[in-house]
Design a protein around this motif. Structure first.
Motif, PDB file in Angstrom:
ATOM      1  N   VAL A 216      -5.794  18.549  -1.645  1.00 23.94           N
ATOM      2  CA  VAL A 216      -6.932  18.558  -0.992  1.00 23.94           C
ATOM      3  C   VAL A 216      -7.274  17.000  -0.577  1.00 23.94           C
ATOM      4  N   GLY A 217      -7.991  17.089   0.492  1.00 31.25           N
ATOM      5  CA  GLY A 217      -8.387  15.656   0.927  1.00 31.25           C
ATOM      6  C   GLY A 217      -9.536  15.654   2.054  1.00 31.25           C
ATOM      7  N   ARG A 218      -9.952  14.593   2.552  1.00 34.21           N
ATOM      8  CA  ARG A 218     -11.021  14.507   3.561  1.00 34.21           C
ATOM      9  C   ARG A 218      -9.977  13.614   4.808  1.00 34.21           C
ATOM     10  N   VAL A 219     -10.364  14.140   6.041  1.00 33.80           N
ATOM     11  CA  VAL A 219      -9.775  13.661   7.344  1.00 33.80           C
ATOM     12  C   VAL A 219     -10.974  12.644   7.808  1.00 33.80           C
ATOM     13  N   MET A 220     -10.910  11.586   8.075  1.00 30.48           N
ATOM     14  CA  MET A 220     -11.869  10.700   8.620  1.00 30.48           C
ATOM     15  C   MET A 220     -11.385   9.493   9.439  1.00 30.48           C
ATOM     16  N   GLU A 221     -12.277   9.079  10.432  1.00 30.89           N
ATOM     17  CA  GLU A 221     -11.890   7.960  11.133  1.00 30.89           C
ATOM     18  C   GLU A 221     -12.049   6.803  10.394  1.00 30.89           C
ATOM     19  N   PRO A 222     -11.691   5.579  11.001  1.00 30.41           N
ATOM     20  CA  PRO A 222     -11.595   4.218  10.200  1.00 30.41           C
ATOM     21  C   PRO A 222     -12.888   3.848   9.762  1.00 30.41           C
ATOM     22  N   SER A 223     -14.045   4.304  10.447  1.00 27.50           N
ATOM     23  CA  SER A 223     -15.415   4.121  10.157  1.00 27.50           C
ATOM     24  C   SER A 223     -15.980   4.875   9.004  1.00 27.50           C
ATOM     25  N   LEU A 224     -14.934   5.868   8.453  1.00 29.35           N
ATOM     26  CA  LEU A 224     -15.035   6.721   7.396  1.00 29.35           C
ATOM     27  C   LEU A 224     -16.003   7.992   7.576  1.00 29.35           C
ATOM     28  N   ALA A 225     -16.554   8.060   8.940  1.00 29.88           N
ATOM     29  CA  ALA A 225     -17.061   9.172   9.400  1.00 29.88           C
ATOM     30  C   ALA A 225     -16.213  10.367   9.261  1.00 29.88           C
ATOM     31  N   PRO A 226     -16.786  11.705   8.708  1.00 31.10           N
ATOM     32  CA  PRO A 226     -15.670  12.941   8.937  1.00 31.10           C
ATOM     33  C   PRO A 226     -15.341  13.108   9.985  1.00 31.10           C
ATOM     34  N   VAL A 227     -14.195  13.959   9.957  1.00 33.01           N
ATOM     35  CA  VAL A 227     -13.612  14.527  11.388  1.00 33.01           C
ATOM     36  C   VAL A 227     -13.738  16.137  10.964  1.00 33.01           C
ATOM     37  N   PRO A 228     -14.594  16.662  11.780  1.00 35.07           N
ATOM     38  CA  PRO A 228     -14.895  17.918  11.478  1.00 35.07           C
ATOM     39  C   PRO A 228     -13.919  19.032  12.089  1.00 35.07           C
ATOM     40  N   SER A 229     -12.954  18.701  12.324  1.00 32.26           N
ATOM     41  CA  SER A 229     -12.240  19.780  13.191  1.00 32.26           C
ATOM     42  C   SER A 229     -10.718  19.333  12.901  1.00 32.26           C
ATOM     43  N   GLY A 230      -9.910  20.216  13.857  1.00 29.23           N
ATOM     44  CA  GLY A 230      -8.414  20.119  13.631  1.00 29.23           C
ATOM     45  C   GLY A 230      -7.658  20.820  12.447  1.00 29.23           C
ATOM     46  N   SER A 231      -6.484  20.526  12.468  1.00 25.81           N
ATOM     47  CA  SER A 231      -5.698  20.927  11.178  1.00 25.81           C
ATOM     48  C   SER A 231      -4.688  20.049  10.743  1.00 25.81           C
ATOM     49  N   VAL A 232      -4.364  20.048   9.267  1.00 26.98           N
ATOM     50  CA  VAL A 232      -3.297  19.289   8.608  1.00 26.98           C
ATOM     51  C   VAL A 232      -2.130  20.155   8.285  1.00 26.98           C
ATOM     52  N   TYR A 233      -0.948  19.471   8.904  1.00 29.73           N
ATOM     53  CA  TYR A 233       0.420  20.191   9.006  1.00 29.73           C
ATOM     54  C   TYR A 233       1.207  19.524   7.802  1.00 29.73           C
ATOM     55  N   LEU A 234       2.270  20.379   7.341  1.00 25.72           N
ATOM     56  CA  LEU A 234       3.267  19.825   6.416  1.00 25.72           C
ATOM     57  C   LEU A 234       4.620  19.792   7.102  1.00 25.72           C
ATOM     58  N   VAL A 235       5.136  18.852   7.882  1.00 22.13           N
ATOM     59  CA  VAL A 235       6.099  18.753   8.687  1.00 22.13           C
ATOM     60  C   VAL A 235       7.548  18.512   7.675  1.00 22.13           C
ATOM     61  N   PRO A 236       8.347  19.552   7.631  1.00 26.21           N
ATOM     62  CA  PRO A 236       9.456  19.255   6.648  1.00 26.21           C
ATOM     63  C   PRO A 236      10.329  18.266   7.071  1.00 26.21           C
ATOM     64  N   ALA A 237      10.852  17.208   6.061  1.00 25.45           N
ATOM     65  CA  ALA A 237      11.511  16.039   6.231  1.00 25.45           C
ATOM     66  C   ALA A 237      12.987  16.565   6.707  1.00 25.45           C
ATOM     67  N   THR A 238      13.428  17.819   6.265  1.00 23.52           N
ATOM     68  CA  THR A 238      14.581  18.271   6.748  1.00 23.52           C
ATOM     69  C   THR A 238      15.147  18.423   8.111  1.00 23.52           C
ATOM     70  N   ASP A 239      13.718  19.090   8.631  1.00 23.59           N
ATOM     71  CA  ASP A 239      13.689  19.262  10.227  1.00 23.59           C
ATOM     72  C   ASP A 239      13.660  17.848  11.118  1.00 23.59           C
ATOM     73  N   VAL A 240      13.319  16.892  10.584  1.00 26.79           N
ATOM     74  CA  VAL A 240      13.224  15.436  11.189  1.00 26.79           C
ATOM     75  C   VAL A 240      14.726  15.039  11.076  1.00 26.79           C
ATOM     76  N   GLU A 241      15.393  15.176   9.851  1.00 24.76           N
ATOM     77  CA  GLU A 241      16.677  14.765   9.873  1.00 24.76           C
ATOM     78  C   GLU A 241      17.468  15.486  10.759  1.00 24.76           C
ATOM     79  N   GLU A 242      17.241  16.936  11.021  1.00 23.54           N
ATOM     80  CA  GLU A 242      18.117  17.562  11.637  1.00 23.54           C
ATOM     81  C   GLU A 242      17.921  17.163  13.134  1.00 23.54           C
ATOM     82  N   LEU A 243      16.616  16.813  13.529  1.00 22.39           N
ATOM     83  CA  LEU A 243      16.155  16.438  14.907  1.00 22.39           C
ATOM     84  C   LEU A 243      17.280  15.018  15.166  1.00 22.39           C
ATOM     85  N   ALA A 244      17.120  14.176  14.237  1.00 28.16           N
ATOM     86  CA  ALA A 244      18.105  12.932  14.417  1.00 28.16           C
ATOM     87  C   ALA A 244      19.573  13.107  14.857  1.00 28.16           C
ATOM     88  N   ALA A 245      20.087  14.167  14.452  1.00 23.91           N
ATOM     89  CA  ALA A 245      21.568  14.357  14.923  1.00 23.91           C
ATOM     90  C   ALA A 245      21.613  14.526  16.121  1.00 23.91           C
TER      91      ALA A 245
END
Length: 661
Positions: A43-72
């Motif tokens: 869990v967590g909060r998404v905020m700007e550097p001002s600490l103002a909350p960001v009230p939209s968007g999505s948080v994604y988990l990008v697999p490290a293995t996919d980045v490694e495969e991309l680098a090939a």
């Protein structure tokens, strides 16, 4: 009857004294605390550097293995802009999200800026925030998007994510001095970006050359009244130097001379205080209006001429002062073919298309603007600022003709005027790594633009430089007709030969695409500080401190001490003991060999075995950034490599000028 009296509003009175402060309110809940944890998730909060909350968007988990495969898959620098724009492997986070966002674990951000994962997939992931489709106030990424986290380390935790805001398209530039009202007069004034263009011998308050005591060494030759002789010329030479140059008259025919002069009747800062006279039987005088460089290896000199509409265009004069290299004379030719017709043996002037304004200024100015054409001449301008170094466009107002705060953070008018503080400005360190690297890469990749006469600036069709925070795809599509350097700008090994290609190297390095930490330029370079100042603050005594932050047994137990690493990669166990005799190994001596030349080559190994003749090997003055080691494959090396300096000190007998037994 009734007499009705009406009152007229009088003048506003003077403001009264300030009243006493009110009672303090109840303390608010600090952002990032107090969220109910997810026992099997995150869990967590998404905020700007001002600490103002960001009230939209999505948080994604990008697999490290996919980045490694991309680098090939290697990144092809020589694709067309159109092909580069649709490339799916050169932006390690956003390319994967473009293709796989629906398949990745994700959590929506609610109106309070809170996201929740009830469970987490196994493995390592980069935690990335992406704005909603209609969010034009923020940019993708977040401060957790550079490092891959093990899922087990996140379970039950709260990870708050700070993301970058951005100014709107209508924001304007306010100047670095305005930024420093709040942020202070800090060490950016001591960076090469900020001192590159100067009135000869004069500094603005934003320019501090103390780290470079020889900065004005070239101007001393003007004070002394030096003559440079240009001879043995070849206008078809691929190098910018078309002629040999000497301060003494040679025994062969001279094409022309340059007399470097200082007018003692004019004060420093006045146009004409420094000038050159170009002589070949006739004489042309050119005022030195600006010095160009002086912090990194070389300094050039700009003159200006009037255009038909009364504006000015600036041109680099055909001389360059080198601060290092193998020479008895520090001067060299720089594009004398623009100033001298070698077929007609006559002085000439460069064409309008060769001006500094449409070839170079956009990568130096803050708030760059360009007007003109190849036919009428090009005229650039920068943000007006009281502490600007020079009135470049001649309108009586000084301008920021160097890389100031807003060159990397975007125009600051909305950031200054609106609240909360910290909004409406780009925070490069909070972008996806691809977007942050592209900020530097727009100039450090040797592109050719679309506008401005299709020259060496990434100008759009409207003569605009790339806005801060765009993707490489947008940069390629809208700002280039050639995305990176040409094939002839590289050695056969892939190492860079021409300068201004650090980004082209970085894209092809393992630092840019890997499954552990996605490094950008600022992972090693502090854009706000002089590197010597940073080194002076390091009390570790470790000359490899920057590298071993990640590449050390302490930070990564899978790695081993540097001497053992050298012994392992060379296959010679005895190399592990060489530090006892020669001092510590330096990572960059092998992994960042200076292969590109901007000023002058620097002597490396002098191999006298098997001579005469002896062979002098050289390094150039711009380090490679692929972080690979180009090995010696036998034969005469055609480029600077580690073997012809570090290794060759002991193993010169292996080089080809040693007779075969």
């Amino acid at each position: 009857g009734l007499l009705l009296l009406t009152a007229c509003k009088g003048d506003t009175g003077e403001q009264g004294p300030q009243g006493p402060p009110g009672e303090p309110g109840e303390p608010g809940q600090p952002p990032g605390t107090g969220l109910e944890p997810e026992p099997f998730g995150l869990v967590g909060r998404v905020m700007e550097p001002s600490l103002a909350p960001v009230p939209s968007g999505s948080v994604y988990l990008v697999p490290a293995t996919d980045v490694e495969e991309l680098a090939a898959t290697p990144i092809d620098l020589f694709l067309s802009p159109e092909a580069t724009a649709i490339l799916e492997i050169d932006e390690p986070i956003e390319d994967l999200l473009d293709a796989n966002a629906d398949d990745y674990a994700q959590a929506a951000v609610d109106a309070d800026g809170v996201y929740r994962f009830e469970t987490l997939p196994e493995g390592r992931h980069f935690v990335v925030w992406m704005p909603s489709f209609d969010d034009d106030q923020r940019l993708p990424g977040g401060d957790s998007s550079r490092t891959a986290f093990e899922s087990d380390s996140l379970i039950g935790m709260q990870m708050d994510i700070r993301v970058s805001s951005r100014p709107s398209a209508s924001a304007t530039y306010v100047g670095s001095s305005t930024c420093m009202v709040c942020h202070g007069l800090h060490s950016t004034t001591r960076t090469a970006h900020n001192v590159g263009l100067q009135v000869p011998g004069v500094r603005s308050i934003l320019q501090d050359v103390e780290p470079w005591p020889d900065f004005d060494e070239g101007l001393a030759a003007f004070d002394a009244g030096t003559t440079l002789y240009f001879y043995d010329c070849d206008s078809a030479a691929p190098d910018p130097a078309k002629c040999a140059v000497d301060v003494a008259a040679p025994a062969v025919a001279v094409a022309f001379t340059l007399d470097l002069r200082r007018d003692p009747g004019l004060p420093l800062g006045a146009i004409g205080a420094y000038y050159v006279e170009m002589v070949d039987g006739t004489t042309e005088r050119y005022d030195v209006v600006l010095t160009y460089g002086g912090a990194l290896g070389k300094q050039q000199y700009l003159t200006r001429r009037s255009n038909p509409d009364g504006s000015f265009s600036y041109f680099v004069l055909p001389l360059q002062y080198n601060y290092q290299g193998d020479f008895t004379n520090a001067w060299r030719d720089y594009r004398s073919d623009l100033w001298y017709d070698f077929d007609a043996n006559a002085l000439q002037q460069p064409g309008d298309v060769e001006s500094f304004d449409n070839n170079c200024a956009g990568c130096h100015f803050t708030g760059y603007q360009l007007d003109g054409s190849d036919a009428q001449g090009w005229s650039a301008a920068a943000t007006v600022a009281a502490d600007g170094a020079f009135d470049y466009d001649g309108d009586g107002k000084p301008e920021l003709i160097n890389t100031g705060c807003e060159a990397c953070h975007g125009p600051g008018s909305e950031h200054l005027e609106q609240r909360p503080q910290g909004s409406n400005i780009v925070s490069p360190g909070l972008l996806t790594p691809g977007r942050q690297a592209a900020i530097c890469g727009s100039c450090h990749s040797r592109p050719i633009g679309i506008g401005g006469g299709t020259r060496g600036l990434p100008l759009s069709a409207d003569n605009e430089m790339p806005r801060v925070g765009i993707r490489r795809a947008e940069f390629a599509q809208n700002h280039t007709s050639r995305v990176s350097g040409a094939p002839e700008d590289f050695f056969a090994s892939g190492d860079v030969k021409a300068h201004y290609q650090q980004y082209s190297d970085h894209l092809r390095s393992k630092h840019y695409r890997n499954g552990t930490r996605l490094t950008t330029c600022t992972g090693c370079h502090d854009p706000h500080a002089n590197p010597d100042d940073v080194a002076a603050m390091d009390s570790s005594g470790n000359p490899n401190a920057l590298c071993t932050t990640c590449h050390s047994p302490e930070a990564n137990p899978e790695l081993y001490p540097l001497p053992e690493h050298v012994a392992d990669v060379t296959g010679v166990n005895g190399h592990a003991s060489l530090e006892d005799f020669f001092g510590p190994f330096i990572c960059t001596d092998c992994h960042m060999v200076p292969t590109a030349k901007s000023g002058a080559s620097v002597p490396a190994l002098l191999d006298s075995l098997g001579g005469p003749p002896s062979v002098q090997y050289f390094w150039n003055d711009i380090a490679g950034h692929r972080m690979t080691v180009t090995r010696w494959e036998g034969g005469q090396p055609d480029q600077p490599i580690a073997f012809t300096n570090e290794c060759g000190q002991c193993h010169a007998e292996l080089l080809p000028n040693t007779p075969t037994p």
